[in-house]
Motif scaffolding. Structure first.
Motif, PDB file in Angstrom:
ATOM      1  N   VAL A   1       0.647  -1.560  -0.336  1.00  0.00           N
ATOM      2  CA  VAL A   1      -0.155  -0.315   0.494  1.00  0.00           C
ATOM      3  C   VAL A   1       0.621   1.213   0.099  1.00  0.00           C
ATOM      4  CG1 VAL A   1      -2.027   1.475   1.855  1.00  0.00           C
ATOM      5  CG2 VAL A   1      -2.165  -1.352   1.273  1.00  0.00           C
ATOM      6  N   ARG A   2       2.040   1.070   0.383  1.00  0.00           N
ATOM      7  CA  ARG A   2       2.607   2.452   0.455  1.00  0.00           C
ATOM      8  C   ARG A   2       3.839   2.196   0.081  1.00  0.00           C
ATOM      9  NH1 ARG A   2       0.488   5.248   4.357  1.00  0.00           N
ATOM     10  NH2 ARG A   2      -0.144   3.967   6.064  1.00  0.00           N
ATOM     11  N   ALA A   3       4.047   1.797  -0.731  1.00  0.00           N
ATOM     12  CA  ALA A   3       4.399   1.721  -2.445  1.00  0.00           C
ATOM     13  C   ALA A   3       3.888   2.574  -3.118  1.00  0.00           C
ATOM     14  CB  ALA A   3       5.444   0.085  -2.782  1.00  0.00           C
ATOM     15  N   LEU A   4       2.433   1.550  -3.402  1.00  0.00           N
ATOM     16  CA  LEU A   4       1.350   2.221  -4.575  1.00  0.00           C
ATOM     17  C   LEU A   4       1.930   3.629  -4.451  1.00  0.00           C
ATOM     18  CD1 LEU A   4      -0.553  -1.103  -4.504  1.00  0.00           C
ATOM     19  CD2 LEU A   4       0.087   0.243  -6.304  1.00  0.00           C
ATOM     20  N   ALA A   5       1.727   4.054  -2.955  1.00  0.00           N
ATOM     21  CA  ALA A   5       0.863   5.170  -2.670  1.00  0.00           C
ATOM     22  C   ALA A   5       3.270   6.060  -3.305  1.00  0.00           C
ATOM     23  CB  ALA A   5       0.703   5.856  -1.184  1.00  0.00           C
ATOM     24  N   LEU A   6       3.631   6.098  -2.664  1.00  0.00           N
ATOM     25  CA  LEU A   6       4.564   6.961  -2.674  1.00  0.00           C
ATOM     26  C   LEU A   6       5.071   6.750  -4.918  1.00  0.00           C
ATOM     27  CD1 LEU A   6       7.374   7.953  -3.111  1.00  0.00           C
ATOM     28  CD2 LEU A   6       8.519   5.372  -2.803  1.00  0.00           C
ATOM     29  N   ALA A   7       4.600   5.801  -5.370  1.00  0.00           N
ATOM     30  CA  ALA A   7       4.768   5.501  -7.165  1.00  0.00           C
ATOM     31  C   ALA A   7       4.090   6.863  -7.571  1.00  0.00           C
ATOM     32  CB  ALA A   7       3.990   4.462  -7.630  1.00  0.00           C
ATOM     33  N   SER A   8       2.764   6.848  -7.452  1.00  0.00           N
ATOM     34  CA  SER A   8       1.037   7.372  -7.614  1.00  0.00           C
ATOM     35  C   SER A   8       1.620   8.802  -7.607  1.00  0.00           C
ATOM     36  CB  SER A   8       0.103   7.112  -7.069  1.00  0.00           C
ATOM     37  OG  SER A   8       0.370   7.672  -5.082  1.00  0.00           O
ATOM     38  N   VAL A   9       2.603   9.583  -6.764  1.00  0.00           N
ATOM     39  CA  VAL A   9       3.496  10.696  -6.379  1.00  0.00           C
ATOM     40  C   VAL A   9       3.572  10.953  -7.799  1.00  0.00           C
ATOM     41  CG1 VAL A   9       4.820  12.403  -5.425  1.00  0.00           C
ATOM     42  CG2 VAL A   9       3.413  10.104  -4.175  1.00  0.00           C
ATOM     43  N   TRP A  10       4.315  10.370  -8.560  1.00  0.00           N
ATOM     44  CA  TRP A  10       4.897  10.981  -9.973  1.00  0.00           C
ATOM     45  C   TRP A  10       4.139   9.696 -10.930  1.00  0.00           C
ATOM     46  CZ3 TRP A  10       8.525   8.596  -6.521  1.00  0.00           C
ATOM     47  CH2 TRP A  10       8.643   7.221  -6.852  1.00  0.00           C
ATOM     48  N   GLY A  11       3.079  10.157 -10.439  1.00  0.00           N
ATOM     49  CA  GLY A  11       1.434   9.284 -11.998  1.00  0.00           C
ATOM     50  C   GLY A  11       1.641   8.142 -11.748  1.00  0.00           C
ATOM     51  N   SER A  12       2.519   6.940 -11.247  1.00  0.00           N
ATOM     52  CA  SER A  12       2.579   5.580 -12.249  1.00  0.00           C
ATOM     53  C   SER A  12       1.453   4.722 -11.459  1.00  0.00           C
ATOM     54  CB  SER A  12       4.089   4.869 -11.884  1.00  0.00           C
ATOM     55  OG  SER A  12       4.291   3.953 -11.480  1.00  0.00           O
ATOM     56  N   PRO A  13       0.422   3.768 -11.669  1.00  0.00           N
ATOM     57  CA  PRO A  13      -0.278   3.416 -11.227  1.00  0.00           C
ATOM     58  C   PRO A  13      -0.034   1.737  -9.982  1.00  0.00           C
ATOM     59  CG  PRO A  13      -0.890   2.475 -13.841  1.00  0.00           C
ATOM     60  CD  PRO A  13       0.629   4.142 -13.402  1.00  0.00           C
ATOM     61  N   HIS A  14       1.687   1.758 -10.872  1.00  0.00           N
ATOM     62  CA  HIS A  14       2.370   0.281  -9.731  1.00  0.00           C
ATOM     63  C   HIS A  14       3.506   0.906  -9.121  1.00  0.00           C
ATOM     64  CE1 HIS A  14       3.469   0.730 -14.047  1.00  0.00           C
ATOM     65  NE2 HIS A  14       4.381  -0.270 -14.059  1.00  0.00           N
ATOM     66  N   VAL A  15       3.416  -0.523  -9.412  1.00  0.00           N
ATOM     67  CA  VAL A  15       5.427   0.099  -7.973  1.00  0.00           C
ATOM     68  C   VAL A  15       5.700  -0.068  -9.172  1.00  0.00           C
ATOM     69  CG1 VAL A  15       6.573  -0.316  -6.643  1.00  0.00           C
ATOM     70  CG2 VAL A  15       4.574  -0.569  -5.835  1.00  0.00           C
ATOM     71  N   ASP A  16       6.658   0.989  -9.792  1.00  0.00           N
ATOM     72  CA  ASP A  16       7.670   0.738 -11.115  1.00  0.00           C
ATOM     73  C   ASP A  16       9.405   0.558 -10.316  1.00  0.00           C
ATOM     74  OD1 ASP A  16       8.171   3.290 -10.261  1.00  0.00           O
ATOM     75  OD2 ASP A  16       7.193   3.852 -12.047  1.00  0.00           O
ATOM     76  N   PHE A  17       9.704   0.597  -9.331  1.00  0.00           N
ATOM     77  CA  PHE A  17      11.019   0.886  -8.244  1.00  0.00           C
ATOM     78  C   PHE A  17      11.645  -0.626  -7.399  1.00  0.00           C
ATOM     79  CE2 PHE A  17       7.427   3.078  -5.387  1.00  0.00           C
ATOM     80  CZ  PHE A  17       7.725   2.441  -4.231  1.00  0.00           C
ATOM     81  N   GLY A  18      12.617  -0.094  -7.274  1.00  0.00           N
ATOM     82  CA  GLY A  18      12.786  -1.390  -6.187  1.00  0.00           C
ATOM     83  C   GLY A  18      12.786  -0.959  -5.385  1.00  0.00           C
ATOM     84  N   LEU A  19      12.054  -1.560  -3.852  1.00  0.00           N
ATOM     85  CA  LEU A  19      12.178  -1.543  -2.632  1.00  0.00           C
ATOM     86  C   LEU A  19      13.199  -0.794  -1.603  1.00  0.00           C
ATOM     87  CD1 LEU A  19       9.458  -3.905  -1.292  1.00  0.00           C
ATOM     88  CD2 LEU A  19       9.464  -1.734  -1.862  1.00  0.00           C
ATOM     89  N   PRO A  20      13.101   0.084  -0.966  1.00  0.00           N
ATOM     90  CA  PRO A  20      14.471   0.306  -0.356  1.00  0.00           C
ATOM     91  C   PRO A  20      15.817  -1.020   0.384  1.00  0.00           C
ATOM     92  CG  PRO A  20      13.215   1.605   0.830  1.00  0.00           C
ATOM     93  CD  PRO A  20      12.308   0.103  -0.540  1.00  0.00           C
TER      94      PRO A  20
END
Length: 329
Positions: free
Chosen positions: A179-198
């Motif tokens: 949920v938190r990863a999706l919320a972060l991705a939505s900041v730059w307009g991505s509807p899915h997690v498009d990055f590696g987790l920390p």
């Protein structure tokens, strides 16, 4: 990039450069600058062709005595109207630029907050997973003690139930990561997690996501955003049509008092698009249309991220319910 773990610096950079709100504000700033260019342009001159004294009476019958006049007209704005209009438009452009910078800072701040929330969720999941692991090891120890006759069977039941409960809590904590990863991705307009987790060793997410049109096509916010984009696109087409000059046709009757004769007067006037071809207004409208599209994309991305996050919570809740009903009870 899924291969690179997300960091606070990368999150801030992506939000500042790719957030739909930032892109829309940047387009609005460029549109305001184009408006200022348009306000500073000279009025176009006009060319007129006038034919007089034809199809009348007496000596003006037919076209034997007609006269033709070709003239060029130029309107000059007095009182510094053009200069003041451009000055006001430049001030609006400066304000739009400042608003864009503010939007950028807001997006970076939001990305930073959501990145820290993601990190906190991952730490909570790590603790929950470790607790579940300890409980499962303890249940195995109790089971060996029961097999050896050193412990009573109810102790094993309680230990297994506790292990199942903690494992269900660990699954719920993992859902919070998604949920938190999706919320972060939505900041730059991505509807899915498009990055590696920390954390490189973090588990992946489920690919079981809602269908692309699962209720979103009729969402009021998305419908309003798309309607706004369509309105901007229609306005752009209307402004582009302003590049074509309007033709003025005139007609009248002239009476010659000396002879008592009458004659027709006809003319046509056409602006010459030398200084102003409405190009800056068309560019401003195009940029605002692109900004409206970015707003619609941002709304859609946020809604899809919320939808996927809720789906993750539902999956975790169902998994926990199954574990509690099937094992713990």
């Amino acid at each position: 990039d899924l291969a690179l773990p997300m960091t606070l610096e990368r999150a801030n950079a992506r939000a500042g450069n790719a957030a739909p709100e930032v892109l829309a504000a940047a387009l609005e700033a460029r549109a305001a600058s184009a408006d200022a260019d348009q306000a500073g342009r000279w009025l176009n001159p006009s060319i007129s062709l006038e034919t007089e004294n034809f199809a009348g009476s007496g000596g003006f019958e037919g076209f034997d005595s007609y006269e033709t006049t070709l003239s060029v007209e130029q309107t000059f704005q007095l009182g510094g109207k053009r200069r003041l209009s451009e000055r006001a438009a430049r001030a609006e452009a400066a304000f739009a630029g400042a608003a864009c910078n503010a939007r950028q800072r807001e997006a970076q701040t939001l990305a930073g907050e959501r990145f820290l929330e993601l990190q906190a969720a991952m730490e909570m999941a790590r603790v929950a997973n470790a607790s579940a692991g300890v409980a499962e090891e303890f249940a195995e120890i109790v089971e060996r003690r029961v097999d050896a006759g050193a412990a009573a069977p109810p102790e094993l039941s309680r230990a297994k139930a506790e292990a199942v409960i903690l494992r269900a809590a660990s699954d719920s904590a993992h859902a919070q990561i998604e949920v938190r990863a999706l919320a972060l991705a939505s900041v730059w307009g991505s509807p899915h997690v498009d990055f590696g987790l920390p954390l490189p060793d973090s588990p992946g997410f489920s690919n079981d996501r809602p269908a692309p049109d699962a209720g979103l096509s009729t969402h009021p916010q998305l419908m309003a955003a798309r309607a706004g984009a369509d309105a901007r696109a229609a306005a752009t087409e209307r402004v582009r049509a302003g590049a074509w000059p309007d033709v003025t046709v005139s007609a009248g009757v002239r009476r010659f008092e000396a002879t008592g004769d009458n004659a027709l007067v006809a003319g046509i006037a056409l602006p010459l698009p030398l200084f102003d071809r409405n190009q800056d207004a068309a560019e401003a409208a195009r940029l605002r249309s692109e900004g409206a599209k970015q707003d619609a994309l941002g709304v859609e991305a946020r809604l899809r991220a919320q939808q996927a996050g809720l789906a993750a919570l539902v999956r975790a809740a169902l998994s926990r319910l199954q574990a509690l009903q099937g094992d713990a009870l």
